[in-house]
Write an enzyme that holds these catalytic residues in place. Structure first.
Site, PDB file in Angstrom:
ATOM      1  N   LYS A  77       0.893  -1.128  -0.054  1.00  0.00           N
ATOM      2  CA  LYS A  77       0.039  -0.056  -0.086  1.00  0.00           C
ATOM      3  C   LYS A  77       0.901   1.227  -0.061  1.00  0.00           C
ATOM      4  O   LYS A  77       1.831   1.112   0.663  1.00  0.00           O
ATOM      5  CB  LYS A  77      -0.755  -0.137   1.160  1.00  0.00           C
ATOM      6  CG  LYS A  77      -1.966   1.065   1.275  1.00  0.00           C
ATOM      7  CD  LYS A  77      -2.698   0.840   2.372  1.00  0.00           C
ATOM      8  CE  LYS A  77      -3.934   1.909   2.551  1.00  0.00           C
ATOM      9  NZ  LYS A  77      -4.782   1.931   3.811  1.00  0.00           N
ATOM     10  N   SER A 152      -9.655   1.981   3.112  1.00  0.00           N
ATOM     11  CA  SER A 152      -8.934   2.793   2.047  1.00  0.00           C
ATOM     12  C   SER A 152      -7.833   1.911   1.406  1.00  0.00           C
ATOM     13  O   SER A 152      -7.169   2.499   0.381  1.00  0.00           O
ATOM     14  CB  SER A 152      -7.991   3.821   2.894  1.00  0.00           C
ATOM     15  OG  SER A 152      -7.102   3.129   3.937  1.00  0.00           O
ATOM     16  N   SER A 176     -10.080  -0.650   6.987  1.00  0.00           N
ATOM     17  CA  SER A 176      -9.452  -0.294   5.556  1.00  0.00           C
ATOM     18  C   SER A 176      -8.742  -1.495   4.991  1.00  0.00           C
ATOM     19  O   SER A 176      -8.282  -1.647   3.873  1.00  0.00           O
ATOM     20  CB  SER A 176      -8.429   0.914   5.723  1.00  0.00           C
ATOM     21  OG  SER A 176      -9.046   2.108   5.981  1.00  0.00           O
TER      22      SER A 176
END
Length: 488
Positions: A77, A152, A176
């Site tokens: 990420k 997210s 997330s």
């Protein structure tokens, strides 16, 4: 050539037997990423050059036969620092930021021989639940490109679900990892707070953030957690690793395991088909020998309000460092120091990030601190106590990961409160610092439904045990979206 349908253990056997090299596997993975990227937008940076250098070094040193992750590609990420690879947090503010160090989780993965192939798209600074607030454009759901992938950690989930990569890392502040795992039909785990070091994670809510793994199956998820979990002197909140092998209970039966089903998790606002799927899953656990009983978590309904006060307050403090002076975006139209600060931040941050900075600044301001931030902390304690009462009698908690399946792109962008409520079922886990996993449990309207299992602190091996028992006796995890090569 593609290897995306092979498990990590199958890939390991191919690497050890020298039927393929780490370089060949990395090249194939990079091709899988590129061939799907236009449809998904799941990566901010594809680190082709760096990945091939890593792979060549591993081939020259030789695959570690005792380490199942040696030579395996990994997507990371974009809010997790990677040495020499852009780390933007999907924000204009950090459009040119290239760290000179690896986050501890990444360093641990590299020590195991994993190869970083790229940085995945995400909601800007991890603030968002749909994958749409990225400065680099929205990520698409792997199953239906007109739907959100969740957030997210949108790109990390979509990349695994679509077959771009087998394993990825995300971060979870209020759901997330688990929510995008649910929306994309894969396995995502938020570990106990402190299990994985936060050093090198671009901070959002420091008392809530936790790095965790994505994978297509429960065992592969646990193998990745084995690689990244560690105590770390660079993170004062990290904890000693209490479990030597997170796969240790996988394959054991769950007869007699007590599982709680909170009535609040199946109440108002839960899609009827999602509710039916979870109730069917509860019956399936009973068939496997578990005892499933209804309980109450009475203060969980306050979780969203508490979270957005605490997380936004912590974010408003953490994001003060982005001032246009030290690194990142600097406004060109500034004529003095004040204008550099104001213009750089107003131009560099997106709308959702600015909204949360404003909310957090207000909650911490003189005259409002006691009414908002202090009270939120008190209610957080009540939520923690609710969990403690349940876990005094039960091994795990079962419920849906999200109130619905993935929704249309751009359908909630103008209604932030509605989007915030999508994290209703995941947020309490972060507030209490507990581990939670999302696994595939069925489909509604052709889209995956995620089942969430929550345990007391440091119970990841029990969560994996129950999740693997469900997975072994169902085939939801075997179904793949069209972009991967499936029928859906």
């Amino acid at each position: 050539m593609t290897f995306n349908n092979k498990t990590i253990e199958e890939l390991h056997n191919l690497l050890v037997s020298k039927e393929i090299s780490a370089t060949e596997l990395t090249q194939a993975t990079l091709e899988d990423i590129k061939s799907r990227e236009e449809a998904l937008n799941s990566f901010v940076t594809i680190a082709e050059e760096q990945a091939l250098v890593q792979a060549k070094a591993i081939d020259e040193a030789g695959i570690d036969a005792d380490n199942v992750l040696s030579g395996i590609p990994l997507a990371v990420k974009d809010n997790i620092s990677t040495d020499g690879i852009l780390t933007t947090a999907a924000s204009k503010m950090l459009y040119n930021y290239e760290p000179i160090f690896d986050a501890t989780a990444v360093a641990n993965a590299k020590t195991k021989g994993m190869i970083v192939v790229g940085k995945t798209n995400m909601d800007e600074f991890a603030m968002g639940g749909s994958g749409e607030t990225s400065h680099y454009g929205a990520t698409k759901n792997a199953w239906d490109h007109s739907k959100v992938p969740g957030g997210s950690s949108s790109g990390s989930a979509a990349a695994v679900a679509s077959g771009q990569v087998r394993l990825s890392l995300g971060s979870d502040t209020g759901g997330s990892i688990r929510q995008p795992a649910a929306f994309n039909g894969i396995v995502g785990l938020k570990p106990t707070y402190g299990t994985v070091s936060r050093f090198g994670l671009i901070a959002f809510g420091s008392s809530l953030d936790q790095i965790g793994p994505f994978a297509p199956t429960v065992k592969e998820n646990a193998l990745l957690l084995n690689a990244i979990a560690s105590e770390d002197a660079k993170d004062s909140t990290s904890a000693p690793v209490r479990i030597a092998d997170f796969t240790s209970k996988i394959g054991q039966d769950i007869k007699g395991m007590k599982i709680a089903l909170p009535k609040e998790y199946l109440g108002e606002g839960i899609n009827p088909e999602v509710k039916e799927t979870i109730l069917n899953a509860a019956k399936h656990f009973e068939k496997l020998g578990a005892i499933v009983e209804e309980v109450s978590l009475p203060h969980s309904k306050y979780g969203v309000a508490v979270y957005y006060i605490i997380a936004s307050s912590e974010a408003s403090s953490n994001l003060q460092r982005f001032d246009g002076i030290r690194y990142g975006y600097r406004a060109e139209d500034a004529t003095n120091l004040d204008e550099i600060y104001v213009n750089s931040r107003s131009q560099g941050f997106g709308e959702e990030v600015k909204r949360r900075i404003m909310l957090g600044t207000f909650s911490l301001s003189s005259g409002y601190y006691d009414a908002y931030y202090k009270k939120a902390g008190q209610v957080r304690t009540l939520i923690i106590q609710d969990f403690e009462k349940v876990f005094a009698d039960y091994d795990l908690i079962l419920g849906p990961t999200a109130p619905s399946v993935a929704y249309d792109l751009d359908s909630l962008n103008h209604d932030p409160v509605a989007m915030y409520l999508a994290d209703l079922l995941t947020i309490p886990v972060n507030l209490a610092g507990l581990p939670g996993i999302s696994i595939p449990a069925g489909f509604s309207q052709g889209l995956p439904v995620g089942l969430q299992l929550i345990g007391p602190k440091y119970s990841e091996e029990t969560i994996y045990q129950a999740a693997a028992a469900f997975e072994a006796t169902t085939d939801y995890h075997k179904q793949q979206p069209v972009i991967f090569g499936g029928d859906n």
